[in-house]
Design an enzyme around this catalytic site. Structure first.
Site, mmCIF file in Angstrom:
data_model
loop_
_atom_site.group_PDB
_atom_site.id
_atom_site.type_symbol
_atom_site.label_atom_id
_atom_site.label_comp_id
_atom_site.label_asym_id
_atom_site.label_seq_id
_atom_site.Cartn_x
_atom_site.Cartn_y
_atom_site.Cartn_z
ATOM 1 C CG ASN A 9 -1.725 1.229 1.401
ATOM 2 O OD1 ASN A 9 -1.779 2.067 0.490
ATOM 3 N ND2 ASN A 9 -2.384 1.361 2.546
ATOM 4 C CE LYS A 11 -0.148 3.117 4.833
ATOM 5 N NZ LYS A 11 -0.017 3.199 6.280
ATOM 6 C CG HIS A 94 -5.705 1.770 5.289
ATOM 7 N ND1 HIS A 94 -5.275 2.696 6.219
ATOM 8 C CD2 HIS A 94 -4.681 0.907 5.113
ATOM 9 C CE1 HIS A 94 -4.040 2.391 6.584
ATOM 10 N NE2 HIS A 94 -3.649 1.307 5.920
ATOM 11 C CD GLU A 96 -2.890 5.333 6.842
ATOM 12 O OE1 GLU A 96 -2.871 5.396 5.596
ATOM 13 O OE2 GLU A 96 -1.957 4.825 7.511
ATOM 14 C CD GLU A 166 -3.127 -2.576 7.298
ATOM 15 O OE1 GLU A 166 -2.087 -2.860 6.695
ATOM 16 O OE2 GLU A 166 -3.705 -1.485 7.157
ATOM 17 N N GLY A 172 2.864 2.295 10.856
ATOM 18 C CA GLY A 172 3.813 3.400 10.743
ATOM 19 C C GLY A 172 4.521 3.750 12.035
ATOM 20 C CB SER A 212 5.532 -1.672 12.009
ATOM 21 O OG SER A 212 5.153 -0.327 12.243
#
Ligand code: 13P
Length: 265
Positions: A9, A11, A94, A96, A166, A172, A212
């Site tokens: 991904n 992003k 996702h 985010e 996730e 991250g 990560s």
């Protein structure tokens, strides 16, 4: 035996020339890896160019989001019928998108149904925040998100969905979930699929880990029995790292089939 998946991904990273170069390097690096599914998910504006770069490659292409309607007055949105001409996969829900853009479980469900209807493979993300994790709510959150994402899908269609666990606190942050912990929660996601869609679907569905991932932690995680692959953020932006993760994934896949061959024999 579930076919393992490694998906990148990207992003909101890589301008066009960088996206083309990364796709080229990934494609060249994974030519010997025929036993797993490899997917890269660039930003929308790079999809057409990267599609051309990957034309003769085994690397599949995915988008990072989509609207559920086929077309219409939805300024700024991209539809499944547009994506279908460019790519085979699409990331949906996702954290985010859920966190920054208010994407609800209901919107995720509409998108999953639309993706399947248009022949796209959805990669549906579920996972708890740090606060939910600390409050002991992980199982409740992944239960709700998984069940609602798959609501209304016939079991056979649900089996075409790829899930990705996730944990938001691992994305991250450099804090990848402990392998046993990732395995246990992915097992819990599979239990929800079994309850909602039946045993055959639960057994067939690929469930990835994301958060990560890097080449020094991945071999132990991908070796876990419930983990069928990875959804990679930061490390997918560096071709050598993503290729190394793909190689590790294929090694685990081959070791797995070796095991089952022994059992069968
Ligand atoms: P990182 O690998 O950068 O933690 O991102 C994970 C992720 O969000 C993939 O979708």
């Amino acid at each position: 035996m579930r076919r393992f998946v490694i998906a990148g991904n990207w992003k909101m990273n890589k301008v066009l020339a960088q996206a083309n170069a990364l796709a080229q390097d990934v494609s060249a690096g994974v030519t010997a890896l025929g036993e797993i599914d490899i997917v890269v998910c660039p930003p929308f504006v790079a999809l057409a160019a990267v599609q051309a770069v990957l034309a003769d490659s085994a690397v599949a292409l995915g988008a990072q989001n989509m609207h559920w309607e086929a077309e219409g007055a939805y300024t700024g949105e991209v539809s499944p019928q547009m994506l279908r001409q460019l790519c085979s996969h699409v990331i949906i829900g996702h954290s985010e998108r859920r966190g920054h853009f208010g994407e609800t479980d209901e919107a995720v469900n509409r998108k999953v149904i639309a993706a399947i209807a248009h022949g796209l493979t959805p990669i549906v993300c579920v996972g708890e925040t740090d606060a939910e994790n600390r409050a002991g709510k992980t199982r409740d959150v992944i239960d709700r998100q998984t069940a609602r994402a798959l609501a209304g899908l016939p079991p056979q269609q649900a089996a075409a969905v790829i899930l990705a666990y996730e944990p938001v606190w691992a994305i991250g942050t450099g804090r990848s979930a402990a392998p046993a912990q990732a395995n246990a929660t992915i097992g819990a996601v599979r239990d929800v699929i079994r309850r909602e869609c039946g045993g055959a679907t639960a057994t067939a569905t690929r469930i990835l880990y994301g958060g990560s991932i890097n080449p020094s932690v991945w071999p132990e995680t991908i070796a876990q029995s419930e983990v069928d692959g990875g959804l990679v953020g930061g490390a997918s932006l560096v071709a050598a790292d993503f290729v190394a993760l793909a190689e590790q994934t294929q090694e685990a896949a081959t070791a797995d089939s070796g095991d089952s061959a022994q059992v069968a024999g």
